[in-house]
Design an enzyme around this catalytic site. Structure first.
Site, PDB file in Angstrom:
ATOM      1  NE  ARG A 241      -1.882 -12.695   7.882  1.00  0.00           N
ATOM      2  CZ  ARG A 241      -0.717 -12.317   8.388  1.00  0.00           C
ATOM      3  NH1 ARG A 241      -0.475 -12.524   9.678  1.00  0.00           N
ATOM      4  NH2 ARG A 241       0.195 -11.740   7.634  1.00  0.00           N
TER       5      ARG A 241
ATOM      6  CD  GLU B 236      -2.887 -10.060   1.290  1.00  0.00           C
ATOM      7  OE1 GLU B 236      -2.781 -10.119   2.534  1.00  0.00           O
ATOM      8  OE2 GLU B 236      -1.916  -9.814   0.540  1.00  0.00           O
TER       9      GLU B 236
ATOM     10  CB  CYS C 279      -0.923  -0.001   1.214  1.00  0.00           C
ATOM     11  SG  CYS C 279      -1.936   1.474   1.363  1.00  0.00           S
TER      12      CYS C 279
ATOM     13  NE  ARG D 141      -2.903  -9.239   5.847  1.00  0.00           N
ATOM     14  CZ  ARG D 141      -2.615  -8.983   7.112  1.00  0.00           C
ATOM     15  NH1 ARG D 141      -3.584  -8.578   7.929  1.00  0.00           N
ATOM     16  NH2 ARG D 141      -1.399  -9.121   7.591  1.00  0.00           N
TER      17      ARG D 141
END
Length: 350
Positions: free
Chosen positions: A154, A110, A72, A156
């Site tokens: 977790r 992702e 990102c 995502r």
């Protein structure tokens, strides 16, 4: 028919393993980190291409699916222009160029949980608009690994695009009952590192949180004084993730790519110890025969930067069912519709 994919920002091959389990074939991979490339080669017999920015797009073999767990980056001019002008200078621009040239049927992206909020949502919207301009019908969702058979909390952000008028339905992903951390632990290992009883404090009657975590105690590290409010100094031990201890009867928090020391502590059978490296890889869905090379510090970085394989496998199953199934396409393809007020508002915000 065997459908082909390319594996960009490949890491150590988590995306690849998930899609190969469903019968897809990898024809090209790219990863810039030298250590990750070594592990990838040892396990797949293929050395990924290096920097994605140096790929000659024409040399990439024909493929049906593009997979990418891309970084990102700041979209410095997002909101001033549209499409390619908003993503130029970012690594997503290189993905978009490959999509424009090869026009694969499917793209699966992702990123981290908070990607959806990056730059107040402008980054996600810019990517969706860019994919739309390239002809892809898109959908995205926040998925949690704990729903796909691994006891790790977790989350995502997953974006899926189809070159046509089918919108991927995330609701069709099959979720499973939550496992417990104890289900992936080794029975015995020379690598077990136990804490002495005077090195930690356990709390009475720990309760399971909504996330599945059971916070059981903390390491007796020095109390931080600077920057704390009055009467809260003791909380500084708890606020730091490496000081926390979780019960093996619950799940585990997100493994971090920044934790090169592997300071993940659990309470199991009345004793406190670190998770072993093998247990960390099990928490990501890697099998015990996956080859690990290099220093422990780098291996902890690699696993924390990977993707959970059982989650990817379920995504791959639904990609095959929904986006490469003619009967599904006839039933669920989107009918032409006018732009909604929300879509119009998003465009006007740029």
């Amino acid at each position: 028919m065997t459908y082909k994919f390319i594996d960009l920002f490949a890491g150590i091959g988590g995306f690849r393993l998930g899609f190969e389990k469903v019968g897809f074939q990898c024809v090209f991979s790219s990863e810039i980190d030298a250590h990750a490339r070594e592990i990838y080669f040892d396990n797949f017999g293929e050395l990924p291409f290096g920097d994605i920015r140096e790929i000659s797009i024409k040399t990439i073999p024909n493929f049906d699916i593009l997979l990418a767990g891309f970084p990102c980056q700041p979209f410095s001019i997002a909101g001033e222009k549209k499409g390619f002008n908003d993503i130029r200078g970012t690594l997503f621009f290189d993905i978009a160029k490959i999509l424009e040239y090869h026009q694969p049927k499917v793209v699966v992206l992702e990123n981290v949980k908070h990607f959806k909020n990056h730059d107040h949502g402008k980054t996600l919207n810019t990517i969706l608009i860019t994919l739309n301009k390239l002809g892809y019908t898109t959908n995205w969702a926040l998925l949690n690994a704990i729903d796909f058979g691994v006891p790790q909390n977790r989350e995502r952000t997953i974006i899926i695009g189809y070159l046509g008028d089918i919108e991927f339905d995330f609701n069709k992903l099959k979720k499973v009952n939550h496992k417990k951390l104890k289900d992936v632990l080794e029975d015995n290992s020379e690598e077990f590192e136990y804490l002495k009883e005077n090195e930690y404090t356990l709390i009475e009657n720990p309760k399971q949180q909504m996330s599945g975590l059971i916070f059981a105690g903390y390491r007796n590290k020095n109390i931080r004084v600077n920057g704390t409010r009055p009467d809260t100094q003791h909380l500084s031990r708890v606020h730091k993730q490496p000081n926390r201890i979780y019960s093996s009867q619950g799940s585990h928090p997100t493994l971090s790519s920044q934790e090169s020391a592997g300071r993940y502590y659990l309470l199991h059978n009345g004793k406190v110890r670190k998770l072993t490296l093998k247990e960390c890889y099990r928490l990501m869905g890697f099998s015990d025969d996956f080859k690990l090379i290099g220093s422990k510090g780098k291996l902890y970085n690699r696993v924390g930067n990977s993707i959970v394989i059982p989650m990817v496998e379920e995504i791959a199953k639904q990609v095959k069912e929904q986006l490469f199934n003619k009967d599904y396409a006839l039933q669920y393809s989107l009918k032409p519709k006018q732009m909604s007020l929300l879509d119009l508002a998003l465009l006007c915000s740029y």
